[in-house]
Enzyme design. Structure first.
Site, PDB file in Angstrom:
ATOM      1  N   THR A   1      -1.261  41.759  -1.606  1.00 59.18           N
ATOM      2  CA  THR A   1      -1.570  41.024  -0.393  1.00 59.18           C
ATOM      3  C   THR A   1      -0.334  40.917   0.482  1.00 59.18           C
ATOM      4  OG1 THR A   1      -2.638  39.026   0.477  1.00 59.18           O
ATOM      5  CG2 THR A   1      -1.296  38.730  -1.484  1.00 59.18           C
TER       6      THR A   1
ATOM      7  N   LYS B   1       1.360  45.240   1.725  1.00 59.99           N
ATOM      8  CA  LYS B   1       0.349  46.306   1.764  1.00 59.99           C
ATOM      9  C   LYS B   1       0.947  47.652   2.171  1.00 59.99           C
ATOM     10  CE  LYS B   1      -3.693  43.444   1.995  1.00 59.99           C
ATOM     11  NZ  LYS B   1      -5.018  43.211   2.523  1.00 59.99           N
TER      12      LYS B   1
ATOM     13  N   ASP C   1     -11.886  46.264   0.573  1.00 59.87           N
ATOM     14  CA  ASP C   1     -12.442  45.309   1.551  1.00 59.87           C
ATOM     15  C   ASP C   1     -13.750  45.804   2.165  1.00 59.87           C
ATOM     16  OD1 ASP C   1     -10.695  43.232   1.276  1.00 59.87           O
ATOM     17  OD2 ASP C   1      -9.396  43.806   2.937  1.00 59.87           O
TER      18      ASP C   1
ATOM     19  N   GLY D   1      -6.023  44.016  10.077  1.00 58.39           N
ATOM     20  CA  GLY D   1      -6.294  44.803   8.870  1.00 58.39           C
ATOM     21  C   GLY D   1      -7.746  44.678   8.427  1.00 58.39           C
TER      22      GLY D   1
HETATM   23  P1  NAP Z   1      -4.388  40.165  10.707  1.00 56.75           P
HETATM   24  O1  NAP Z   1      -4.186  41.610  10.464  1.00 56.75           O
HETATM   25  O2  NAP Z   1      -3.198  39.264  10.857  1.00 56.75           O
HETATM   26  O3  NAP Z   1      -5.312  40.021  12.034  1.00 56.75           O
HETATM   27  C1  NAP Z   1      -5.564  38.752  12.590  1.00 56.75           C
HETATM   28  C2  NAP Z   1      -6.556  38.903  13.746  1.00 56.75           C
HETATM   29  O4  NAP Z   1      -6.835  37.588  14.271  1.00 56.75           O
HETATM   30  C3  NAP Z   1      -6.002  39.728  14.921  1.00 56.75           C
HETATM   31  O5  NAP Z   1      -7.053  40.422  15.545  1.00 56.75           O
HETATM   32  C4  NAP Z   1      -5.459  38.620  15.853  1.00 56.75           C
HETATM   33  O6  NAP Z   1      -5.394  39.028  17.207  1.00 56.75           O
HETATM   34  C5  NAP Z   1      -6.524  37.569  15.683  1.00 56.75           C
HETATM   35  N1  NAP Z   1      -6.014  36.236  16.041  1.00 56.75           N
HETATM   36  C6  NAP Z   1      -5.181  35.445  15.324  1.00 56.75           C
HETATM   37  N2  NAP Z   1      -4.936  34.304  15.990  1.00 56.75           N
HETATM   38  C7  NAP Z   1      -5.606  34.393  17.178  1.00 56.75           C
HETATM   39  C8  NAP Z   1      -5.737  33.540  18.306  1.00 56.75           C
HETATM   40  N3  NAP Z   1      -5.127  32.350  18.357  1.00 56.75           N
HETATM   41  N4  NAP Z   1      -6.520  33.954  19.339  1.00 56.75           N
HETATM   42  C9  NAP Z   1      -7.156  35.157  19.306  1.00 56.75           C
HETATM   43  N5  NAP Z   1      -7.058  36.013  18.268  1.00 56.75           N
HETATM   44  C10 NAP Z   1      -6.291  35.645  17.209  1.00 56.75           C
HETATM   45  O7  NAP Z   1      -5.263  39.488   9.548  1.00 56.75           O
HETATM   46  P2  NAP Z   1      -6.419  40.170   8.659  1.00 56.75           P
HETATM   47  O8  NAP Z   1      -5.837  40.626   7.392  1.00 56.75           O
HETATM   48  O9  NAP Z   1      -7.165  41.118   9.502  1.00 56.75           O
HETATM   49  O10 NAP Z   1      -7.324  38.879   8.300  1.00 56.75           O
HETATM   50  C11 NAP Z   1      -8.044  38.205   9.320  1.00 56.75           C
HETATM   51  C12 NAP Z   1      -8.921  37.112   8.736  1.00 56.75           C
HETATM   52  O11 NAP Z   1      -9.884  37.654   7.851  1.00 56.75           O
HETATM   53  C13 NAP Z   1      -8.172  36.033   7.945  1.00 56.75           C
HETATM   54  O12 NAP Z   1      -8.748  34.796   8.239  1.00 56.75           O
HETATM   55  C14 NAP Z   1      -8.441  36.416   6.510  1.00 56.75           C
HETATM   56  O13 NAP Z   1      -8.392  35.290   5.634  1.00 56.75           O
HETATM   57  C15 NAP Z   1      -9.851  36.939   6.626  1.00 56.75           C
HETATM   58  N6  NAP Z   1     -10.186  37.893   5.543  1.00 56.75           N
HETATM   59  C16 NAP Z   1     -11.197  37.537   4.695  1.00 56.75           C
HETATM   60  C17 NAP Z   1     -11.549  38.404   3.686  1.00 56.75           C
HETATM   61  C18 NAP Z   1     -12.669  38.021   2.759  1.00 56.75           C
HETATM   62  O14 NAP Z   1     -12.730  38.578   1.658  1.00 56.75           O
HETATM   63  N7  NAP Z   1     -13.559  37.120   3.156  1.00 56.75           N
HETATM   64  C19 NAP Z   1     -10.877  39.630   3.528  1.00 56.75           C
HETATM   65  C20 NAP Z   1      -9.857  39.969   4.416  1.00 56.75           C
HETATM   66  C21 NAP Z   1      -9.520  39.071   5.427  1.00 56.75           C
HETATM   67  P3  NAP Z   1      -4.060  39.752  17.752  1.00 56.75           P
HETATM   68  O15 NAP Z   1      -4.134  41.186  17.316  1.00 56.75           O
HETATM   69  O16 NAP Z   1      -4.156  39.572  19.219  1.00 56.75           O
HETATM   70  O17 NAP Z   1      -2.893  39.020  17.139  1.00 56.75           O
END
Ligand code: NAP
Length: 278
Positions: free
Chosen positions: A63, A67, A103, A132
């Site tokens: 994590t 990665k 995922d 991601g």
């Molecule tokens: P990441 O790569 O850091 O991407 C975060 C995303 O959220 C980006 O698109 C970012 O936009 C957006 N974001 C963050 N703060 C924001 C704000 N204030 N306003 C607008 N957009 C915002 O993270 P990730 O790995 O993709 O994970 C994202 C979410 O999915 C997390 O909550 C994670 O816990 C969840 N998740 C869940 C699972 C599951 O098994 N259920 C699996 C994976 C991830 P920008 O590009 O503009 O920064």
């Protein structure tokens, strides 16, 4: 032979729910083995993988922020990981480190289990976020025939990068575009961290969605996000993100411990109890 042991590496790592999931299965299946949290500082991750064969671990989950290091460290990887340019699961096979990204599998298995037939008549989808997780979801939706997939993101370059990776079915968009995209969407998925505990809330007008749209939030803490609650009170089908977390763990467990485990209500309850603990 010693008991198989796997781990999850990250920095920090203490909030990971993965040990709860894998220990639940080890216990339920009567398998002697263990799964532990392994903190790995960013400047030691290369050495960690270089010494992996002698670490005593049969494999690991990876994590944030490791990665990319993991992607560079494996000897081979499954095609989905190659396509996504990311991986979260590693195992040893004949002394070689093999990587996979689970995922997309977890996302699809969650919807297949919670909303049977959800992809029977695929059409347009709206994905909020371009990080991601969004990459894995976009690939998963393409694999089930959804098109176009509108990727709505705050930072335009990240949404554009997704389109460059996967082609013209991915349509980069910004938040102001959302009201015009929602009416034709069969599926709305939140992959941003908005709505997560401690983060700003996610404000989406679910009233703009069609009557048969499905809403899925990847956020699982809280389990019932504002997005899901609003979708349900509007009469739409809505699926939470906990199932994806549980399903994405299945392939790793099978590789490390030799048995394919099942995602059951009992597992879900066990993990939910730890979310309630905060
Ligand atoms: P990441 O790569 O850091 O991407 C975060 C995303 O959220 C980006 O698109 C970012 O936009 C957006 N974001 C963050 N703060 C924001 C704000 N204030 N306003 C607008 N957009 C915002 O993270 P990730 O790995 O993709 O994970 C994202 C979410 O999915 C997390 O909550 C994670 O816990 C969840 N998740 C869940 C699972 C599951 O098994 N259920 C699996 C994976 C991830 P920008 O590009 O503009 O920064």
């Amino acid at each position: 032979m010693s008991e198989p042991k796997a781990c999850v590496i990250g920095w920090p790592i203490k909030h990971s729910r993965s040990p709860v999931i894998h220990r639940f299965w080890l216990n339920a299946l009567g398998i002697a083995g263990d799964y532990v949290l392994q903190p790995v500082e960013p400047d030691t991750v290369k050495a960690f993988f270089a010494g992996f064969r002698d670490s005593g671990y049969v494999g690991c989950n990876v994590t944030v922020p490791h990665k990319e290091a993991a992607f560079a460290a494996v000897d081979e990887m499954e095609p989905v990981a190659e396509t996504l340019g990311a991986l979260n699961t590693i195992w040893l096979e004949g002394g070689r480190l093999v990587g996979a990204s689970t995922d997309s599998f977890g996302f699809l298995a969650n919807l297949d289990g919670a909303a049977a037939g959800w992809h029977a008549d695929p059409g347009a989808a709206v994905v909020l976020g371009a990080g991601g997780a969004a990459r894995a979801i976009a690939w998963a939706l393409l694999s089930r025939g959804f098109a176009p997939i509108h990727v709505v993101n705050r930072t335009p370059a990240r949404a554009k990068a997704l389109a460059e990776r996967f082609g013209p079915s991915i349509r980069p968009a910004g938040w102001p575009d959302l009201p015009t995209l929602l009416p034709s969407a069969r599926l709305l998925v939140n992959t941003t961290s908005l709505g997560m505990e401690g983060q700003p809330d996610l404000r989406v007008d679910v009233g703009a969605l069609g009557d048969h749209a499905l809403v899925n939030d990847l956020v699982y803490s809280p389990l019932e996000t504002t997005l899901l609650a609003n979708a349900r009170s509007r009469g739409l089908a809505a699926v939470d993100g906990l199932g994806m977390l549980l399903h994405q763990a299945v392939p790793g467990f099978e590789h490390w411990f030799g048995t394919r485990p099942e995602v059951t209500p009992e597992l879900r309850a066990a993990v939910l109890a730890t979310l309630d603990d905060g």
